[in-house]
Enzyme design. Structure first.
Site, PDB file in Angstrom:
ATOM      1  N   HIS A 166      -2.504  -2.381  -9.751  1.00 55.36           N
ATOM      2  CA  HIS A 166      -3.445  -1.765  -8.810  1.00 55.36           C
ATOM      3  C   HIS A 166      -4.710  -2.605  -8.787  1.00 55.36           C
ATOM      4  O   HIS A 166      -5.126  -3.119  -9.814  1.00 55.36           O
ATOM      5  CB  HIS A 166      -3.769  -0.328  -9.247  1.00 55.36           C
ATOM      6  CG  HIS A 166      -4.316   0.503  -8.151  1.00 55.36           C
ATOM      7  ND1 HIS A 166      -5.640   0.483  -7.825  1.00 55.36           N
ATOM      8  CD2 HIS A 166      -3.709   1.351  -7.285  1.00 55.36           C
ATOM      9  CE1 HIS A 166      -5.823   1.307  -6.806  1.00 55.36           C
ATOM     10  NE2 HIS A 166      -4.667   1.833  -6.447  1.00 55.36           N
ATOM     11  N   HIS A 218       0.871  -1.189   0.000  1.00 50.72           N
ATOM     12  CA  HIS A 218       0.000   0.000   0.000  1.00 50.72           C
ATOM     13  C   HIS A 218       0.906   1.236   0.000  1.00 50.72           C
ATOM     14  O   HIS A 218       1.674   1.434  -0.930  1.00 50.72           O
ATOM     15  CB  HIS A 218      -0.928  -0.104   1.219  1.00 50.72           C
ATOM     16  CG  HIS A 218      -2.056   0.882   1.271  1.00 50.72           C
ATOM     17  ND1 HIS A 218      -2.447   1.629   0.207  1.00 50.72           N
ATOM     18  CD2 HIS A 218      -2.895   1.223   2.290  1.00 50.72           C
ATOM     19  CE1 HIS A 218      -3.479   2.397   0.556  1.00 50.72           C
ATOM     20  NE2 HIS A 218      -3.763   2.179   1.827  1.00 50.72           N
ATOM     21  N   ASP A 250       2.659   5.440  -6.952  1.00 53.33           N
ATOM     22  CA  ASP A 250       3.910   5.328  -6.202  1.00 53.33           C
ATOM     23  C   ASP A 250       5.141   5.146  -7.078  1.00 53.33           C
ATOM     24  O   ASP A 250       6.262   5.182  -6.584  1.00 53.33           O
ATOM     25  CB  ASP A 250       3.826   4.146  -5.222  1.00 53.33           C
ATOM     26  CG  ASP A 250       3.018   4.517  -4.007  1.00 53.33           C
ATOM     27  OD1 ASP A 250       3.082   5.690  -3.611  1.00 53.33           O
ATOM     28  OD2 ASP A 250       2.320   3.646  -3.470  1.00 53.33           O
TER      29      ASP A 250
END
Ligand code: ACO
Length: 446
Positions: free
Chosen positions: A324, A285, A380
């Protein structure tokens, strides 16, 4: 079942619309037929409970490990269309907000449902800014950590500790109390994070400066040394502000679900935020940005990328920052982050790891393994490069995610509390363990 409908499905034709918003279920164990209402393309799991073989049965449940297809709530905060790569807060596109808004304005929007008027924004900014100081005892608390303690561990602990300083926060059904805790949480998270960072360097804490913007003040608390007045670089201040907008909410992700789940026991919001921050810490995460940077350092050079991708395809490694649960297209935030990276490089110098990242992306976007699994860069993938260029150590990366996400967590928490349909979260299980058996004394066990 409607015979016309079932035969058209068998013939692979588009089924005719009957005008009934129901789902017909036949239980082949009993031959009984059930008609379940459909609302918003969803059936209620509890409607399945009427499906039984014997009257004494518990009734049917749905099994959904990792909640890949279960809506845990209704929400009006954030909309994502993962196939099309769309992200909107309260109906406003992430592209428009990141271009025209500020983090504090976006946080207000997420929390209140509407963009603020000038008076509302001034008042909101004033209150958040005037709740940035933390009790001096928190500093003593931070002093107890080792110099190499991970700042996420320090953040989780100190935000949980805030609940002991503000016992009024337990009054969760009082709107005034909730408003106050919201100012405190949004105001104090950057201070806790910056103090954790300064502690790890052994540097004296730099106190908040109320003349600066939200991100300007954060940079001040992180990086100020002997100057009488810290002046943040406007490009870096704005870059961080945009990154904060991009991270402000993301509907029912792991940490928001932790916030809602823990909050559903009616604990105070600081304790629930500590749980959400802990959920964010994991490498799958919010810890992924840290993992991406470590991966790019491990790859070491553009020439080593094909070999690394080979290991990923063999299932030996993961391409961190890719994939994702919801986005099966390019994460819209990743596109914006990529643009900001170059703006930051213009000020701080080009981060050489960008070339390795670009090569990973180039190969992955063409490779059948990634294409068939719809694995694209997520938010990210590029954030770590920006943070590193701005002078943050990798351990601070997830902290830089937790600060802005606090607005989303609090909004999700409040929506859950005020939702008449919500109760304490308590999932069911499918028990597959032993049936009842007798206790065996120790001397008779093999
Ligand atoms: N690298 C290589 N293969 C991957 C990756 C990856 N990053 N992500 C998924 N896959 C593969 C899986 O191995 C699986 O392959 P299989 O069908 O052959 O078994 C397939 O793609 C589907 O992946 P799942 O694990 O089922 O997808 P899930 O939705 O459960 O996981 C997750 C999503 C956790 C984000 C995953 O893609 C991942 O681990 N990515 C790397 C970590 C990361 O970047 N996390 C940040 C997410 S964004 C955020 O939280 C802010």
């Amino acid at each position: 079942m409607n015979p016309a409908k079932s035969s058209s499905i068998l013939n692979n034709e588009a089924p005719s619309h009957t005008g009934r918003d129901t789902l017909t279920v036949i239980d082949n164990r009993t031959g009984r037929q059930y008609e379940l209402p459909i609302t918003h393309d969803t059936i209620r799991a509890l409607d399945l409970r009427q499906i039984k073989v014997e009257d004494s049965d518990f009734g049917m449940m749905s099994y959904d490990p990792a909640f890949t297809n279960t809506a845990s709530c209704t929400s009006r905060i954030t909309f994502i269309d993962g196939d099309k790569g769309i992200l909107r807060y309260r109906g406003y596109s992430i592209e428009e907000l990141s271009e025209k808004s500020t983090y504090l304005e976006t946080a207000y929007l997420i929390l209140h449902g509407e963009l603020p008027s000038q008076t509302q924004l001034t008042e909101w900014t004033y209150h958040v800014t005037h709740h940035t100081f933390i009790h001096e005892s928190i500093k003593k608390f931070l002093d107890g950590f080792h110099y190499d303690a991970h700042p996420m561990g320090m953040l989780i602990s100190t935000v949980a500790a805030l609940s002991t300083f503000y016992p009024d926060a337990k009054d969760i059904f009082n709107a005034d109390s909730r408003r106050k805790q919201t100012y405190r949480l949004i105001g104090k998270m950057p201070t806790l994070a910056a103090f954790a960072y300064r502690h790890s360097l052994g540097m004296p804490f730099a106190y908040p400066d109320n003349d600066l913007s939200y991100t300007g003040n954060f940079l001040n608390m992180l990086f100020r040394t002997t100057e009488l007045k810290y002046r943040p670089n406007p490009t870096l201040e704005r870059a961080l502000d945009v990154l904060f907008i991009l991270h402000a909410d993301h509907e029912q992700n792991c940490s928001s679900s932790a916030m809602r789940g823990v909050g559903s026991s009616h604990v105070d919001p600081y304790s629930a935020t500590a749980a959400a921050t802990a959920a964010l810490y994991g490498p799958l995460h919010g810890g992924a940005n840290e993992a991406v940077l470590r991966m790019l350092l491990e790859i070491g050079s553009v020439n080593n990328v094909p070999a690394y991708i080979k290991h990923v395809k063999a299932g030996e490694k993961k391409l961190m920052g890719f994939g994702h649960r919801v986005y099966k297209n390019y994460d819209p935030r990743a596109k914006i982050v990529k643009r900001i990276a170059y703006e930051v490089f213009d000020v701080m110098g080009r981060n050489p790891l960008i070339d390795i990242a670009l090569e990973c992306e180039r190969i992955a976007l063409e490779d059948e393994y990634f294409v068939t699994r719809k694995l694209y860069p997520n938010v990210d993938f590029y954030t770590g490069l920006i943070y590193q260029s701005m002078g943050f150590p990798v351990t601070m990366f997830p902290v830089l995610f937790a600060i802005p996400r606090t607005a989303g967590w609090v909004a999700q928490w409040e929506e859950m509390l005020l939702d008449q349909e919500q109760k304490i979260w308590r999932p069911r299980q499918v028990y597959l363990g032993h049936d009842v058996r007798s206790y065996i004394p120790l001397d008779r066990r093999s």
